[in-house]
Design a protein around this motif. Structure first.
Motif, short mmCIF file in Angstrom:
data_model
loop_
_atom_site.label_atom_id
_atom_site.label_comp_id
_atom_site.label_asym_id
_atom_site.label_seq_id
_atom_site.Cartn_x
_atom_site.Cartn_y
_atom_site.Cartn_z
N ARG A 197 67.35 15.34 34.31
CA ARG A 197 66.30 16.07 33.59
C ARG A 197 65.00 15.87 34.36
O ARG A 197 64.62 14.74 34.67
N VAL A 198 64.35 16.99 34.68
CA VAL A 198 63.22 16.95 35.62
C VAL A 198 62.03 17.75 35.08
O VAL A 198 62.21 18.85 34.56
N VAL A 199 60.84 17.18 35.24
CA VAL A 199 59.62 17.92 34.92
C VAL A 199 58.95 18.32 36.23
O VAL A 199 58.80 17.48 37.13
N VAL A 200 58.54 19.58 36.33
CA VAL A 200 57.76 20.05 37.48
C VAL A 200 56.42 20.55 36.94
O VAL A 200 56.40 21.45 36.09
N THR A 201 55.31 19.98 37.42
CA THR A 201 54.00 20.47 36.98
C THR A 201 53.49 21.52 37.98
O THR A 201 53.91 21.55 39.14
N GLY A 202 52.59 22.39 37.49
CA GLY A 202 52.13 23.51 38.34
C GLY A 202 53.31 24.41 38.63
O GLY A 202 53.45 24.94 39.74
N ALA A 203 54.15 24.61 37.63
CA ALA A 203 55.46 25.25 37.84
C ALA A 203 55.37 26.74 38.17
O ALA A 203 56.38 27.35 38.54
N ALA A 204 54.17 27.33 38.03
CA ALA A 204 54.01 28.72 38.45
C ALA A 204 53.28 28.78 39.79
O ALA A 204 53.07 29.85 40.35
N GLY A 205 52.88 27.61 40.31
CA GLY A 205 52.18 27.55 41.59
C GLY A 205 53.16 27.72 42.74
O GLY A 205 54.37 27.88 42.54
N ALA A 206 52.62 27.68 43.96
CA ALA A 206 53.47 27.94 45.13
C ALA A 206 54.52 26.84 45.29
O ALA A 206 55.73 27.10 45.30
N VAL A 207 54.08 25.59 45.41
CA VAL A 207 55.03 24.48 45.57
C VAL A 207 55.87 24.35 44.30
O VAL A 207 57.11 24.22 44.36
N ILE B 228 62.13 21.33 33.26
CA ILE B 228 61.03 21.75 32.38
C ILE B 228 59.84 22.03 33.28
O ILE B 228 59.38 21.15 34.03
N GLY B 229 59.35 23.27 33.26
CA GLY B 229 58.22 23.67 34.10
C GLY B 229 56.94 23.64 33.28
O GLY B 229 56.87 24.25 32.20
N VAL B 230 55.93 22.93 33.80
CA VAL B 230 54.67 22.77 33.06
C VAL B 230 53.57 23.59 33.72
O VAL B 230 53.41 23.52 34.95
N ASP C 10 55.15 16.35 40.70
CA ASP C 10 53.80 16.71 40.27
C ASP C 10 53.05 17.39 41.40
O ASP C 10 52.86 16.81 42.47
N THR C 11 52.59 18.62 41.15
CA THR C 11 51.84 19.35 42.18
C THR C 11 50.38 19.52 41.78
O THR C 11 49.64 20.22 42.45
N ALA D 179 51.92 13.34 32.44
CA ALA D 179 53.35 13.54 32.71
C ALA D 179 54.06 12.25 33.12
O ALA D 179 55.23 12.04 32.77
N LEU D 180 53.37 11.37 33.83
CA LEU D 180 54.04 10.18 34.38
C LEU D 180 54.67 9.28 33.31
O LEU D 180 55.81 8.81 33.49
N PRO D 181 53.99 9.07 32.17
CA PRO D 181 54.61 8.20 31.15
C PRO D 181 55.88 8.79 30.53
O PRO D 181 56.58 8.09 29.79
N LEU D 182 56.18 10.04 30.86
CA LEU D 182 57.37 10.68 30.27
C LEU D 182 58.61 10.48 31.14
O LEU D 182 59.69 10.99 30.82
N VAL D 183 58.44 9.76 32.26
CA VAL D 183 59.59 9.47 33.14
C VAL D 183 60.22 8.16 32.66
O VAL D 183 59.52 7.19 32.38
N ARG D 184 61.53 8.13 32.59
CA ARG D 184 62.25 6.94 32.09
C ARG D 184 62.16 5.77 33.08
O ARG D 184 61.98 6.00 34.29
N PRO D 185 62.32 4.55 32.59
CA PRO D 185 62.37 3.41 33.51
C PRO D 185 63.47 3.62 34.56
O PRO D 185 64.57 4.09 34.22
#
Ligand SMILES: NC(=O)c1ccc[n+]([C@@H]2O[C@H](COP(=O)([O-])OP(=O)(O)OC[C@H]3O[C@@H](n4cnc5c(N)ncnc54)[C@H](OP(=O)(O)O)[C@@H]3O)[C@@H](O)[C@H]2O)c1
Length: 317
Positions: A147-157, A173-175, A211-212, A221-227
């Motif tokens: 399960r992966v979060v990508v920030t700036g998910a509509a941006g180029a990268v 999950i695109g943010v 994170d872009t 977003a960082l605190p939402l990543v599991r240990p």
């Protein structure tokens, strides 16, 4: 050659808007190639150079532009009429760059590119697609079922990272920051607003973050990543600074890893060729906003404010 004059964008002093000038078509010397530019990327690096905020800078007045694609007009080494990518050798940094209809470059700053590629894509895809590839595969090592979060998910990268992670079999999950961008998150990912980021909205902690955006979005977003999970940090459009509480950081046990495309670019050359072929074939999508030289202010504003969807390029044809 028949053309006598050629337009270029000039920066008179750092921080001032580039303005169009008419100048003679530049003349090459031995060891140099004259290129008719079709498209030139307008990237974050170029804006930093225009602003005078980069480690290596040209002496004003200068023509910005570190990446372009064009057709060879005269050269001792590159076939006349061939499509070439222009980058490196100090282009736009230690010598005039490519925001111009014609440019003279050192022979080694030109490299043949995919015949039939869209010049606006060819000159701008690598920083986005290369960084996305490095983040997803080499740094975050995203795989099947994660399960992966990508920030700036509509941006180029971000948009390419979403597509590569989906392709790798991840649940993505695109943010995005603004509601207008929700519709631009690539298919296959769930799209949410940065303001709504929470473990509940994500359906639990995630295995990885790409994170872009940086700044407050990274902090959320960082605190939402599991240990034991990984965070690949690519960019900082929303803020260069990020505070770490060491006690929380150690407890969280998340590997926070930098993505540095410059140091990885050599190793990604083949991947880059493949990604350009996929974009050209329509198997991978990278949106490019296009502006004529006379619309440079608009292009810069779109990129600076984060309103642009995907890459921004100047087109000269
Ligand atoms: N590490 C590397 O080697 C490497 C390589 C390539 C690029 N980069 C960096 O990665 C970042 C993303 O590159 P990109 O080409 O994907 O850029 P981009 O298309 O402009 O995407 C950046 C996203 O950041 C968000 N954003 C939030 N606040 C912003 C603000 N104040 N100004 C601008 N954008 C804001 C925007 O998304 P929302 O509207 O959804 O908030 C925007 O879509 C940039 O910082 C770039 O310099 C790094």
């Amino acid at each position: 050659m028949t053309e006598e004059s050629s337009r270029a964008l000039i920066v008179e002093r750092f921080g001032s808007p580039p303005r169009i000038v008419e100048r003679p078509v530049p003349v090459r010397s031995p060891g140099e190639t004259l290129v008719r530019v079709h498209a030139a990327a307008v990237g974050h690096l170029d804006l930093n150079i225009v602003d005078g905020r980069f480690g290596v800078l040209p002496e004003p007045p200068f023509v910005p532009g570190t990446n372009a694609c064009g057709t060879v007009v005269e050269s001792d080494v590159h076939p006349e009429g061939s499509l070439v990518l222009l980058r490196g050798s100090g282009l736009g940094l230690r010598r005039d760059g490519c925001w111009a209809e014609h440019v003279v470059v050192p022979d080694k700053a030109a490299a043949a590119t995919l015949d039939g590629a869209d010049p606006a894509v060819a000159c701008s895809f690598f920083s986005a697609a290369g960084a996305a590839w490095a983040a997803v595969h080499d740094v975050a090592a995203i795989g099947e079922g994660q399960r992966v979060v990508v920030t700036g998910a509509a941006g180029a990268v971000g948009s390419v990272a979403v597509q590569l992670a989906v392709r790798a079999g991840a649940e993505v999950i695109g943010v995005v920051g603004r509601p207008a961008k929700l519709a631009h998150v690539p298919a296959g990912a769930k799209a949410i607003l940065a303001a709504d980021l929470s473990e509940e909205a994500l359906g639990g902690a995630v295995d990885a973050l790409v994170d872009t955006v940086g700044g407050p979005v990274l902090a959320a977003a960082l605190p939402l990543v599991r240990p034991g999970g990984r965070a690949a940090l690519v960019g900082y459009s929303a803020g260069r600074e990020f505070t770490v509480d060491l006690a929380d950081f150690l407890l969280a046990d998340v590997a926070v890893l930098p993505v540095n495309l410059m140091s990885r670019a050599g190793g990604l050359a083949e991947v880059g060729e493949r990604l350009l072929a996929e974009i050209t074939a329509g198997d991978l999508t990278l949106n490019v906003e296009r502006y004529g030289l006379d619309r440079i202010d608009e292009a810069v504003e779109r990129l600076r404010t984060g309103a642009a969807v995907g890459k921004v390029a100047l087109t000269m044809d």
